[in-house]
Design an enzyme around this catalytic site. Structure first.
Site, short mmCIF file in Angstrom:
data_model
loop_
_atom_site.label_atom_id
_atom_site.label_comp_id
_atom_site.label_asym_id
_atom_site.label_seq_id
_atom_site.Cartn_x
_atom_site.Cartn_y
_atom_site.Cartn_z
CE LYS A 98 36.22 45.58 40.03
NZ LYS A 98 35.60 44.29 40.15
CD GLU A 183 37.43 42.51 48.84
OE1 GLU A 183 38.44 42.26 49.51
OE2 GLU A 183 37.10 41.91 47.80
CE LYS A 198 32.61 46.71 38.56
NZ LYS A 198 31.79 46.14 39.65
N1 LIG Z 1 35.64 38.04 42.41
C1 LIG Z 1 34.77 38.53 41.54
O1 LIG Z 1 33.58 38.19 41.56
C2 LIG Z 1 35.22 39.52 40.50
C3 LIG Z 1 34.29 40.02 39.57
C4 LIG Z 1 34.72 40.90 38.57
C5 LIG Z 1 36.05 41.28 38.52
N2 LIG Z 1 36.93 40.80 39.47
C6 LIG Z 1 38.33 41.22 39.39
O2 LIG Z 1 39.14 40.08 39.12
C7 LIG Z 1 40.42 40.25 39.72
C8 LIG Z 1 40.71 39.02 40.61
O3 LIG Z 1 39.73 38.98 41.64
P1 LIG Z 1 39.58 37.69 42.57
O4 LIG Z 1 38.30 37.88 43.31
O5 LIG Z 1 39.79 36.44 41.80
O6 LIG Z 1 40.80 37.91 43.60
P2 LIG Z 1 41.33 36.89 44.72
O7 LIG Z 1 40.38 35.77 44.93
O8 LIG Z 1 41.72 37.72 45.88
O9 LIG Z 1 42.66 36.26 44.06
C9 LIG Z 1 43.74 37.06 43.77
C10 LIG Z 1 44.84 36.21 43.17
O10 LIG Z 1 45.88 37.11 42.71
C11 LIG Z 1 47.12 36.56 43.11
N3 LIG Z 1 48.10 37.65 43.17
C12 LIG Z 1 48.06 38.81 43.89
N4 LIG Z 1 49.12 39.58 43.62
C13 LIG Z 1 49.85 38.90 42.71
C14 LIG Z 1 51.06 39.16 42.03
N5 LIG Z 1 51.73 40.30 42.21
N6 LIG Z 1 51.53 38.24 41.14
C15 LIG Z 1 50.85 37.08 40.94
N7 LIG Z 1 49.69 36.78 41.55
C16 LIG Z 1 49.20 37.67 42.42
C17 LIG Z 1 46.84 35.88 44.44
O11 LIG Z 1 47.89 34.97 44.67
P3 LIG Z 1 47.87 33.92 45.88
O12 LIG Z 1 46.95 32.83 45.44
O13 LIG Z 1 49.28 33.48 45.97
O14 LIG Z 1 47.38 34.67 47.07
C18 LIG Z 1 45.49 35.23 44.13
O15 LIG Z 1 45.66 33.98 43.49
C19 LIG Z 1 40.36 41.57 40.49
O16 LIG Z 1 40.88 42.59 39.68
C20 LIG Z 1 38.87 41.81 40.68
O17 LIG Z 1 38.54 43.18 40.79
C21 LIG Z 1 36.54 39.93 40.43
#
Ligand SMILES: NC(=O)c1ccc[n+]([C@@H]2O[C@H](COP(=O)([O-])OP(=O)(O)OC[C@H]3O[C@@H](n4cnc5c(N)ncnc54)[C@H](OP(=O)(O)O)[C@@H]3O)[C@@H](O)[C@H]2O)c1
Length: 396
Positions: A98, A183, A198
């Protein structure tokens, strides 16, 4: 209709990326191949065969066989580079980011138009709740009057704990952090920025209004103190962080993020923990209520899955409300009923910002005012005294 075969490249294999992988494995009827997953950290242990991963974005972006890029990373600037490059390379994109979408909404619209490829992002707003496609398709003709909701799971979890477990704001935040609901740097959530991102996306699909994040005023929950928590309890209210957009009598749209005292009669009263809830009000259907998990691996991945399925039928957002060209403007001076808790030193200076005052209370340590303030004055006051007191919208 013939389904398109999707060959997918995924960026990010964290919470949502892994959730998507598992959800796809458990959905055998939906034939989609994940060809490559791009991640960042070369030293992290991985759950799949090494051959599935790459650290070079070009391995996905320049692969002619990959026709869909799923962007699920936690870095909004890198995400914008990846998504814009993918669109320029004529690959459809699904994103959950978002912040990236809100900060680059206009540019992303242009890229979709110029390269004639879709970008879908249902997971970016309220994770599992299918709100964007409903705003886009279902509310196409039944005129929307308002949309208000709890759109951030972390802050809702914190506020729930201040109510159900009698915790202070600081204790509830610490608990949310220890359980992974917030976080270590929670400011994007607690100061209302995540909800604002959002809301920016929602009002584009609800009302056709395109704005920058700085155009939407947000106050979070980080200044909420024991007095407000106690006040809510005594009145039988709950404090919720609400993203709000509604048409005003001047034919504009008022739009802001503020904590609010919510009455037990409201559907939002029972939206607890990391759940999200949205109430829409339209001319003919009256109110409707959407409830669902606003975060988490599988709930978020379910929205990504739904976007992938939609892409296989060549779905794209038509941005109908933007094209209906109602040319709605933001109402920057709407009036809001609030309670403001302030220090004794502040009481004289805050009075002049209020349009009308209903109630004034003061003891030797602090005071509070209830009354009506314009959005413009609220913004002015917060800009001048960002650390002072706390504003909470009164229940209507
Ligand atoms: N978590 C939720 O419940 C949720 C809900 C709605 C939306 N979102 C959105 O979904 C997205 C992902 O969230 P998440 O919670 O899954 O994050 P996360 O658990 O912190 O995972 C982030 C991933 O991104 C990878 N990454 C970071 N920078 C990168 C780059 N430049 N190139 C390639 N890979 C990269 C990291 O790699 P490594 O594995 O190597 O560290 C990791 O695998 C975010 O935008 C978040 O706002 C999340």
């Amino acid at each position: 209709m013939k389904k398109k075969e999707l060959v997918v490249g995924v960026f990010g294999f964290g919470c949502v990326g892994q959730g998507l992988y598992e959800v796809l494995e458990k959905t055998p009827g939906f034939k989609t191949t994940i060809k490559k997953i791009c991640v960042k950290d070369r030293n992290k242990p991985r759950s799949l065969s090494q051959s599935m991963y790459t650290f070079a974005k070009e391995d996905i972006l320049n692969d002619p066989e990959i026709n869909v890029v799923v962007e699920l990373i936690d870095d909004s600037e890198a995400a914008f580079e990846i998504v814009s490059e993918a669109l320029r390379n004529k690959k459809a994109v699904v994103s959950a980011n978002k912040k990236m979408i809100a900060e680059n909404f206009h540019a992303l619209l242009e890229l979709q138009k110029q390269y004639e490829v879709p970008l879908l992002y249902e997971a970016a707003c309220c994770a599992s709740i299918p709100i964007i496609r409903n705003l886009e398709e279902y509310y196409d003709n039944d005129l929307l009057e308002s949309i208000e909701g709890i759109v951030n799971g972390s802050t809702n979890y914190i506020l729930t704990k201040t109510d159900s477990d009698n915790l202070s704001y600081a204790e509830a935040l610490q608990l949310a952090q220890s359980l992974g609901y917030a976080e270590s740097n929670p400011s994007l959530d607690t100061e209302g920025y995540d909800a604002k991102f959002k809301l920016l996306i929602l009002i584009a699909h609800a009302f056709g209004i395109l704005v920058k994040p700085t155009d939407i005023f947000n106050i979070g929950i980080n200044n909420i103190g024991d007095l407000e928590i106690q006040y809510a309890k005594e009145k039988g209210y709950k404090i919720k962080l609400i993203a709000n957009a509604y048409k005003t009598s001047e034919g504009k749209v008022a739009c802001y993020v503020l904590p609010k005292f919510v009455k037990s009669e409201s559907n939002l009263f029972s939206v607890n923990d990391a759940y999200n809830g949205i109430i829409t009000k339209t001319s003919f259907a009256d109110t409707q209520f959407f409830l669902g998990k606003g975060a988490g691996a599988h709930p978020t991945a379910s929205a990504v899955l739904s976007d992938l399925s939609a892409l296989s039928y060549n779905y794209q957002y038509e941005y109908k409300k933007i094209h209906q060209n109602e040319n709605l403007q933001l109402d920057t001076d709407c009036k809001i009923d609030v309670m403001y808790r302030h220090s004794i030193q502040e009481s004289e200076k805050v009075f002049q910002y209020f349009h009308t005052i209903d109630e004034v209370y003061k003891n030797k340590d602090f005071g509070y005012i209830t009354g009506t303030i314009s959005l413009q004055n609220l913004k002015k006051y917060k800009e001048q005294f960002p650390e002072n007191g706390s504003f909470i919208q009164l229940t209507s």
